[in-house]
Design a protein around this motif. Sequence first.
Motif, short mmCIF file in Angstrom:
data_model
loop_
_atom_site.label_atom_id
_atom_site.label_comp_id
_atom_site.label_asym_id
_atom_site.label_seq_id
_atom_site.Cartn_x
_atom_site.Cartn_y
_atom_site.Cartn_z
N MET A 1 0.75 -0.63 0.07
CA MET A 1 -0.32 -0.09 0.12
C MET A 1 1.32 0.71 -0.21
N GLU A 2 0.64 2.26 -1.02
CA GLU A 2 0.91 3.79 -1.18
C GLU A 2 1.25 4.42 -0.14
N PRO A 3 2.35 5.53 0.53
CA PRO A 3 2.09 5.59 2.01
C PRO A 3 1.50 7.24 1.66
N GLU A 4 1.10 7.35 2.69
CA GLU A 4 -0.39 8.56 3.53
C GLU A 4 0.52 9.79 3.85
N ILE A 5 0.49 10.89 3.33
CA ILE A 5 1.28 11.84 4.22
C ILE A 5 -0.39 12.71 4.80
N ILE A 6 0.94 12.75 6.38
CA ILE A 6 -0.66 13.24 7.05
C ILE A 6 0.12 14.73 7.41
N ARG A 7 -1.43 15.98 7.63
CA ARG A 7 -0.92 16.90 8.00
C ARG A 7 -1.90 17.31 8.84
N ASP A 8 -1.01 17.84 10.36
CA ASP A 8 -2.17 18.34 11.08
C ASP A 8 -2.85 19.82 10.44
N PRO A 9 -4.43 19.97 10.09
CA PRO A 9 -4.43 21.56 9.65
C PRO A 9 -3.84 22.62 10.06
N SER A 10 -4.36 22.09 12.18
CA SER A 10 -3.49 23.74 12.79
C SER A 10 -2.02 24.12 12.77
N SER A 11 -1.82 23.17 12.37
CA SER A 11 -0.27 23.78 12.49
C SER A 11 0.43 24.83 11.50
N PRO A 12 0.82 25.92 12.24
CA PRO A 12 2.16 26.06 10.86
C PRO A 12 2.83 26.23 10.55
N ILE A 13 3.31 24.76 10.67
CA ILE A 13 4.77 24.12 10.11
C ILE A 13 4.40 23.30 9.10
N PRO A 14 5.16 23.79 8.45
CA PRO A 14 5.03 23.09 7.35
C PRO A 14 5.29 21.77 7.51
N VAL A 15 4.99 20.53 8.08
CA VAL A 15 6.27 19.04 7.98
C VAL A 15 4.60 18.16 7.58
N ASP A 16 5.71 17.25 7.09
CA ASP A 16 4.77 16.32 6.43
C ASP A 16 5.13 14.87 7.51
N LEU B 1 8.43 25.00 19.03
CA LEU B 1 8.15 23.95 18.37
C LEU B 1 7.24 23.45 18.09
N SER B 2 6.11 23.38 18.34
CA SER B 2 4.94 22.19 18.63
C SER B 2 4.50 21.76 17.53
N LEU B 3 4.53 20.70 17.41
CA LEU B 3 4.24 19.19 16.28
C LEU B 3 3.20 18.11 16.23
N MET B 4 1.35 18.69 16.08
CA MET B 4 1.32 17.61 16.31
C MET B 4 1.11 16.27 15.66
N ILE B 5 1.05 15.37 16.22
CA ILE B 5 1.26 13.91 15.21
C ILE B 5 -0.29 13.48 15.39
N PRO B 6 -1.72 13.51 14.41
CA PRO B 6 -3.32 13.40 14.66
C PRO B 6 -2.96 11.64 14.46
N ASP B 7 -3.61 11.33 15.30
CA ASP B 7 -4.40 9.91 14.80
C ASP B 7 -5.46 9.32 15.14
N ALA B 8 -6.54 10.02 14.70
CA ALA B 8 -8.10 9.97 14.99
C ALA B 8 -8.25 9.28 15.21
N LYS B 9 -7.86 7.73 14.36
CA LYS B 9 -8.75 6.81 14.91
C LYS B 9 -7.93 5.51 15.62
N ASP B 10 -7.22 5.89 16.31
CA ASP B 10 -5.97 5.43 16.95
C ASP B 10 -5.66 4.25 16.09
N GLU B 11 -4.95 4.09 15.74
CA GLU B 11 -4.57 3.54 14.21
C GLU B 11 -2.81 3.26 14.65
N VAL B 12 -1.76 4.35 15.21
CA VAL B 12 -0.97 4.38 14.73
C VAL B 12 0.16 3.06 16.25
N SER B 13 0.35 2.30 15.39
CA SER B 13 1.58 1.91 15.89
C SER B 13 2.97 2.56 16.83
#
Length: 429
Positions: free
Chosen positions: A1-16, A54-66
């Motif tokens: 499966m192709e990797p998915e790019i996740i971004r935190d829409p509320s973050s001002p920091i451009p991090v993939d 510098l604060s970065l949010m790593i979103p995981d709304a479905k709680d699926e990341v191990s």
Amino acid sequence: MEPEIIRDPSSPIPVDIVRTTAADGSKQDEIKLTADAKLREAINKLAEEGAASLSLMIPDAKDEVSTIKISLARDVISLLTGRGLDLQFRTVNGEITIPAASLQGASGDVTMTIQPVKAAAQTKEIEGRANQAEIVLTATGGNEVTIIGRPVQIETNLQNREVELVLPLTGMADEVDPTKLGVYVEHSGGTTEFLTGEVVPLANGKGLKFTVDHFSTFALVKSDVALTSMHKAYISGYPGGLFKPENPITRAEMAAMLVKTVEMKEAGQAIRFSDVPAGHWAVEAIAKAYRMGLKQGYADGSFKPEKPVTRAEITAIAVKLMKSAAGQRGAGFSDTAGHWAEQAILAAQAAGIVSGYADGSFRPTALVTRAEAVTVLNRALERGPLFGGADVLPVWRDVPQTHWAFYEIAEASTEHTAMPRAEGGEQLK
């Protein structure tokens, strides 16, 4: 499966965030921070706005990341430390804050792997080991503890550098008793540790904040009884079993002692002193003591780490550590009127933390010995003195039990259970 790019829409920091899915369905997030033009611009803007981190949010709304893997390139580290910015990662399983001072002097890229323990059986095993660990049994008086939420496994190459963690108080009522909360730690080398912390707000409730400098597995636990805290040793001796009680304490040594025993809000900005290079043994302690407002530098930008501490200087520090420095003032001394530390000396005198000499003087510019330093800090922090037989207390070759500061030195150089303070000091258990 192709990797998915996740971004935190509320973050001002451009991090993939690159999210991949393994054949077994488990998901892994990978974050690689490099100082590209956009990230440089964002960090510079944060610094100009007076941000602390510098604060970065790593979103995981479905709680699926191990697993979360983080890589911090050397150029980003230089940019953050140059701007005095801490680095914070926020996840559904807690927060990690790396102070700028802890990043300073890193020899290469910094890596970190975060793995929440999601399997109930594995959590139960950790809970069972916690309830058999002597360090936990001592803190609870033999009572059992229960794990709150999920344990978290953290591995990093950033060892022996202080990092702040916050674990969420999952499922607990709004009113929590921090005296019944602790953190059971299992290190990869087989050793265990038990820490206490401070209850702080989190985005979705509350968490327990604590500081560590080694990483492995962290489990937030609660007890039905108030936990007995530990008094950590904050000073060590020299090779050959020597303490050298009459040696003067240097400014670098004082900073190291303070950060080992004192937890205070770090309100100051990160700073670099001209005479404290990145490789100096106390660079992080000096930076932290400065941020806590306990140590200052000189007008020329230096710190003078090898300069001995004076009686006036340690008294000023002691008053900052006292639970209450307001109220009564001592009668004063013949040589302190108009001195820059006069008010601190008067407050410390009234509290019984310092005393003068038979001739009525205080000698504010006299140097402080190692024995005097631990005695003043113990009194300011309401620690000890620690009593016990010669079979349980450390016997430094040059500090016999007849030495005037023997029990104060024992308190400062021995990790032990902190018993309620009583007349005459603590009894080693």
